[in-house]
Write a protein that holds these residues in place. Sequence first.
Motif, PDB file in Angstrom:
ATOM      1  N   GLY A 117      17.460  32.352  55.566  1.00  0.00           N
ATOM      2  CA  GLY A 117      16.615  33.520  55.950  1.00  0.00           C
ATOM      3  C   GLY A 117      17.222  34.960  55.512  1.00  0.00           C
ATOM      4  N   PRO A 118      16.362  36.033  55.941  1.00  0.00           N
ATOM      5  CA  PRO A 118      16.961  37.467  55.498  1.00  0.00           C
ATOM      6  C   PRO A 118      18.227  37.674  56.273  1.00  0.00           C
ATOM      7  CG  PRO A 118      15.196  37.285  56.964  1.00  0.00           C
ATOM      8  CD  PRO A 118      15.171  36.023  56.807  1.00  0.00           C
ATOM      9  N   ALA A 119      18.966  38.666  55.720  1.00  0.00           N
ATOM     10  CA  ALA A 119      20.448  38.859  56.356  1.00  0.00           C
ATOM     11  C   ALA A 119      20.286  39.563  57.665  1.00  0.00           C
ATOM     12  CB  ALA A 119      21.294  39.873  55.259  1.00  0.00           C
ATOM     13  N   ARG A 120      21.037  39.457  58.581  1.00  0.00           N
ATOM     14  CA  ARG A 120      21.055  39.899  59.844  1.00  0.00           C
ATOM     15  C   ARG A 120      22.390  40.472  60.070  1.00  0.00           C
ATOM     16  NH1 ARG A 120      20.751  34.373  63.017  1.00  0.00           N
ATOM     17  NH2 ARG A 120      20.085  33.512  60.896  1.00  0.00           N
ATOM     18  N   PRO A 121      22.653  41.225  61.122  1.00  0.00           N
ATOM     19  CA  PRO A 121      24.073  41.829  61.314  1.00  0.00           C
ATOM     20  C   PRO A 121      25.103  40.742  61.334  1.00  0.00           C
ATOM     21  CG  PRO A 121      22.531  42.790  62.648  1.00  0.00           C
ATOM     22  CD  PRO A 121      21.852  41.754  62.162  1.00  0.00           C
ATOM     23  N   ARG A 122      26.077  41.032  60.799  1.00  0.00           N
ATOM     24  CA  ARG A 122      27.141  39.877  60.516  1.00  0.00           C
ATOM     25  C   ARG A 122      27.885  40.055  61.820  1.00  0.00           C
ATOM     26  NH1 ARG A 122      28.868  36.462  56.717  1.00  0.00           N
ATOM     27  NH2 ARG A 122      27.716  37.657  55.065  1.00  0.00           N
TER      28      ARG A 122
END
Length: 249
Positions: A117-122
């Motif tokens: 899925g789309p990037a999220r805060p790491r």
Amino acid sequence: MLENRKYASTRPIVEYRRYTLHPGRRETLIDLFERHFIESQNEAGMEVLAHYRDLDDPDAFVWFRGFRDMATRAEALRAFYLDGEAWRTHREAANATMIDSDDVLLLREVRAGSGFGPARPRPPVGAQLPPSREVVTTYRLAAPADAAFLDLFDRALVPAAAAAGARLHAAYATEYGANNFPRLPVREGEHVFVWIAGFDDQASCERYQQALASSPRWRERVLPELSPRLIGPPEVRRLAPAARSLARD
């Protein structure tokens, strides 16, 4: 169903990398990786999508990284491995943990949006380990994964796996473009299909495996169609996401 999702993937090309490490060195590599090799790879033009401890092999490290396209892959790998300060500074320490780093599959989303899925805060360095688990299943096929195989996956396999408790996270198949960064070998001449399922925790992962093994639907409807397409037993890896992995649930 394995249908187009509501987001446009920006990393349809991935490397699925599996390293064999010297005994007892996995934590050293993960520490190096999470401190020095995530942001530096992202800045070079690729994205570290997920990285894991293999639950069944204490000396294995598994990870995925993604690319916008094959041309970008060559540019990004050159930028990181040939010109990048992070790899130049820490490569000896990283390589000292490894016996083999050449078990690599070059893959592509089977459909637009079928990847991670789309990037999220790491999560930051030092974040707590998530309880979630993932199972990565690799099928070695007698022929490329065509529309008929994807129909089988959608129609029979995904519903049976979901009934046993799995959440489909991603699905990929072989990318047939030539390896355009030959300094890093990839496995070539194979037809593979790789799918990733997610679970809330270890217990739900174990329940899924037990439910699937005892499922009449799996034995009577899925396997009779799936097995003739395979040239060997499936490779199933049970994985625990590392603290800074983007795939955490």
